[in-house]
Write an enzyme that holds these catalytic residues in place. Sequence first.
Site, short mmCIF file in Angstrom:
data_model
loop_
_atom_site.label_atom_id
_atom_site.label_comp_id
_atom_site.label_asym_id
_atom_site.label_seq_id
_atom_site.Cartn_x
_atom_site.Cartn_y
_atom_site.Cartn_z
N GLN A 259 19.76 -5.59 18.86
CA GLN A 259 19.70 -3.98 18.16
C GLN A 259 20.03 -4.07 16.52
OE1 GLN A 259 18.39 -1.35 19.77
NE2 GLN A 259 16.92 -3.07 20.73
N HIS A 262 18.58 -4.07 13.27
CA HIS A 262 17.26 -2.95 12.95
C HIS A 262 17.75 -2.61 11.84
CE1 HIS A 262 14.49 -1.12 16.45
NE2 HIS A 262 15.59 -2.05 17.28
N GLU A 327 21.76 5.35 23.14
CA GLU A 327 21.12 5.12 23.06
C GLU A 327 19.84 3.91 24.32
OE1 GLU A 327 16.75 4.17 20.40
OE2 GLU A 327 18.97 3.63 20.05
N HIS A 328 20.73 2.96 24.76
CA HIS A 328 20.18 1.88 25.50
C HIS A 328 21.73 1.54 26.18
CE1 HIS A 328 17.26 1.57 21.92
NE2 HIS A 328 16.57 1.24 22.72
N ASP A 361 11.64 -2.09 24.54
CA ASP A 361 11.38 -1.67 23.33
C ASP A 361 9.38 -1.83 23.98
OD1 ASP A 361 13.19 -1.09 22.30
OD2 ASP A 361 13.43 -3.09 20.61
N HIS A 420 10.43 50.76 29.49
CA HIS A 420 10.19 50.17 30.38
C HIS A 420 10.23 50.77 31.98
CE1 HIS A 420 10.75 46.96 27.60
NE2 HIS A 420 10.86 46.47 28.32
#
Length: 430
Positions: A259, A262, A327-328, A361, A420
């Site tokens: 990661q 990235h 996230e992971h 992924d 109503h």
Amino acid sequence: MKIVKLTKETQKNLLTDLIRRSPDDYGPYEATVKEIVAEVHNRGDEALLEYTARFDKAALTSETMRVTEEEIRAAYDAVDPELLSVIRKAIRNIEEYHTLQKRNSWITTKPDGSILGQKIAPVEYAGVYVPGGKAAYPSTVLMNVIPAKVAGVPNIIMTTPCNSEGTVYPNTLVAAHEAGVTEIYKCGGAQAIAALAYGTETIPKVDKIVGPGNIFVAIAKRVVFGHVSIDSIAGPSEILVLADDTPNPKYVAADLLSQAEHDELASAILVTTSEKLANEVSEWTDRFTAELERKEIIQKSLDQFGYILVAESMEDAIETANLLAPEHMEILTKDPFQTMTRIKNAGAMFLGEYSSEPLGDYFAGPNHVLPTNGTARFFSPLGVDDFIKKSSIISYSREALEPVYKDIMTFAESEGLTAHANSVKVRFED
């Protein structure tokens, strides 16, 4: 990697540190993006083509902006057959997983004759944005397109930047065709998001826009939200490994770096109860980083947002993992399934040391479009539900309405909404 003893103070500092990766102040870019969006909204193709020429250096027309069947056939000729085989295997896995997410419409009846239910239908048009700057990401195509296809969306419109010659990465085109994209257009950036949101003479207006992009794409999605639905504003990638003293430190280090490569804002964190594992993982990350192609990006990511936290107990480690809501999350403990039951917040969980993050992924089937920057506390992965609408169904007979109509009148009158109340009352007047 820096090794820190986990305390309430370091926990607080870490949360503050990670939040600053995704600033809310887009000031330097926001005015520019709003101008681009407005121009495309007002002038359609003309503005879209002007921005494509300006930013992508591609001289296109309304006719050449759409990818042709000939271009797709040429892309197949250019793609490695082995990669094509892998893409098709991944598609099968992703389709199989997302098919399990599908919901059905339902109807229920009551003894009094009332009928209630829910009708589920896909959106008519889905827009998928695929980056195309420095690299091609066919996996991104699959993860954004296949849930829409499984949901039954009849029109899936993809936009992606082209190069100065007006061509798109072959891998991207082949992945899109295999996944079931309906139309592909050569445009990128904020101008592509605006085209999808409002429609142009050539590009149809969509109901939902999904897909990652740079800061201009992210801001444009925020600007058009409300005119269309969007998936989310993605932040930098992140991984948290939760471990006791059992995993192989070499595996842990490799997964953290998967990661960190990235980008420089990516976050890689190990939370462990083992000081021995912490030291061994730190040594392996140094060794791996020196050998990897993207070592400069990896090192900057680790220097800024890489941490090894040593906790006194697994309870403290789990509490920190839930606070960070990564996230992971890889769970590498003696009994990862038992540990998993105590995890409240994570985009995706990978259990056991042979379930490395890249498995998710590319290949396993669950979606890799995941909530980032702590938003897993309230957001979920992209899925079939993102491409459907739900309509409530209500049907009462006179016999079912009569026992409750005065209750409805009482409620309406308490809010001062006499029309109503009258709407119900007139049905029971002589």
